[in-house]
Design a protein around this motif. Sequence first.
Motif, mmCIF file in Angstrom:
data_model
loop_
_atom_site.group_PDB
_atom_site.id
_atom_site.type_symbol
_atom_site.label_atom_id
_atom_site.label_comp_id
_atom_site.label_asym_id
_atom_site.label_seq_id
_atom_site.Cartn_x
_atom_site.Cartn_y
_atom_site.Cartn_z
ATOM 1 N N VAL A 84 0.854 -1.177 0.000
ATOM 2 C CA VAL A 84 0.000 0.000 0.000
ATOM 3 C C VAL A 84 0.896 1.235 0.000
ATOM 4 O O VAL A 84 1.781 1.357 0.845
ATOM 5 N N SER A 85 0.671 2.146 -0.951
ATOM 6 C CA SER A 85 1.461 3.375 -0.990
ATOM 7 C C SER A 85 0.622 4.538 -0.465
ATOM 8 O O SER A 85 -0.565 4.632 -0.753
ATOM 9 N N PHE A 86 1.275 5.379 0.324
ATOM 10 C CA PHE A 86 0.607 6.497 0.988
ATOM 11 C C PHE A 86 1.332 7.806 0.718
ATOM 12 O O PHE A 86 2.552 7.836 0.572
ATOM 13 N N SER A 87 0.569 8.893 0.701
ATOM 14 C CA SER A 87 1.111 10.250 0.704
ATOM 15 C C SER A 87 0.645 10.924 1.981
ATOM 16 O O SER A 87 -0.497 10.722 2.418
ATOM 17 N N LYS A 88 1.511 11.723 2.545
ATOM 18 C CA LYS A 88 1.142 12.510 3.723
ATOM 19 C C LYS A 88 0.316 13.681 3.211
ATOM 20 O O LYS A 88 0.790 14.505 2.441
ATOM 21 N N MET A 89 -0.964 13.735 3.609
ATOM 22 C CA MET A 89 -1.843 14.777 3.093
ATOM 23 C C MET A 89 -2.113 15.867 4.124
ATOM 24 O O MET A 89 -2.568 16.942 3.775
ATOM 25 N N ALA A 90 -1.834 15.588 5.401
ATOM 26 C CA ALA A 90 -2.086 16.578 6.449
ATOM 27 C C ALA A 90 -1.243 16.255 7.676
ATOM 28 O O ALA A 90 -0.951 15.092 7.944
ATOM 29 N N GLU A 91 -0.855 17.299 8.367
ATOM 30 C CA GLU A 91 -0.177 17.117 9.654
ATOM 31 C C GLU A 91 -1.264 17.010 10.716
ATOM 32 O O GLU A 91 -2.100 17.909 10.845
ATOM 33 N N LEU A 123 11.378 9.798 9.857
ATOM 34 C CA LEU A 123 12.667 9.554 9.220
ATOM 35 C C LEU A 123 12.809 10.384 7.949
ATOM 36 O O LEU A 123 13.855 10.983 7.709
ATOM 37 N N SER A 124 11.768 10.456 7.137
ATOM 38 C CA SER A 124 11.851 11.175 5.861
ATOM 39 C C SER A 124 12.140 12.660 6.066
ATOM 40 O O SER A 124 12.772 13.285 5.222
ATOM 41 N N ARG A 125 11.689 13.201 7.164
ATOM 42 C CA ARG A 125 11.951 14.626 7.458
ATOM 43 C C ARG A 125 13.420 14.882 7.746
ATOM 44 O O ARG A 125 13.906 15.993 7.559
ATOM 45 N N LYS A 126 14.123 13.876 8.214
ATOM 46 C CA LYS A 126 15.526 14.034 8.608
ATOM 47 C C LYS A 126 16.500 13.700 7.487
ATOM 48 O O LYS A 126 17.664 14.062 7.554
ATOM 49 N N LEU A 127 16.024 12.997 6.471
ATOM 50 C CA LEU A 127 16.900 12.606 5.374
ATOM 51 C C LEU A 127 17.119 13.781 4.426
ATOM 52 O O LEU A 127 16.198 14.549 4.158
ATOM 53 N N ASP A 165 1.161 21.858 1.805
ATOM 54 C CA ASP A 165 1.588 23.152 1.264
ATOM 55 C C ASP A 165 2.979 23.540 1.741
ATOM 56 O O ASP A 165 3.782 24.052 0.979
ATOM 57 N N ASP A 166 3.288 23.304 3.014
ATOM 58 C CA ASP A 166 4.549 23.757 3.574
ATOM 59 C C ASP A 166 5.732 22.908 3.151
ATOM 60 O O ASP A 166 6.870 23.263 3.361
ATOM 61 N N GLU A 167 5.514 21.791 2.475
ATOM 62 C CA GLU A 167 6.604 20.938 2.050
ATOM 63 C C GLU A 167 6.843 20.986 0.544
ATOM 64 O O GLU A 167 7.669 20.298 0.014
ATOM 65 N N VAL A 168 6.079 21.810 -0.153
ATOM 66 C CA VAL A 168 6.229 21.896 -1.620
ATOM 67 C C VAL A 168 7.416 22.761 -1.949
ATOM 68 O O VAL A 168 7.732 23.706 -1.356
#
Length: 168
Positions: A84-91, A123-127, A165-168
């Motif tokens: 299953v693949s996911f996207s982070k859509m909201a904090e 983890l992805s935020r730190k890479l 929005d803040d990660e684009v």
Amino acid sequence: MKDFRKNLKDGLTKTTNFVKKSSEDVVEKIKEGVEKIGQVGPAAKEKIVDVVNDVVAVLPLLEQAGYRTNEFKIGIALAPVIEVSFSKMAEVPEEKLEALKKEYENKKMFNMILSMLNTANSLSRKLEADDFSFHETVVEITVPPKVSLRYIHRKLEPLQINLLDDEV
């Protein structure tokens, strides 16, 4: 860097322990299915269908935790795999995540996947990968469960799927 490695190791150890504990029933269902997959009889098919139905049932619940399902795949093999693949859509605030975990504490699949997604998101935020942009998180429900972070080279990226929005 030393703290990052220690924190990463501690986080992965905690996640591994949680996944082992919370996925007991799922692993048992998959093992039962694997034992019978050679026969590909009705019982084997039912076990696979049960696990897939468990996963599909929690996908809308995971949206409440900020993760949208992009797609899912079912691999039928000696050890069946549900990817299953996911996207982070909201904090989602930590308090709400804790409330969701409590509300759905009887849904082991929900808690297992959410734990894997939260660890991967952290983890992805730190890479740092200058030429690549984070694309999606992929959870594989198999024996043992696995989570992957997918990055796409910025020059090859056909479209931006990042919904925050803040990660684009």
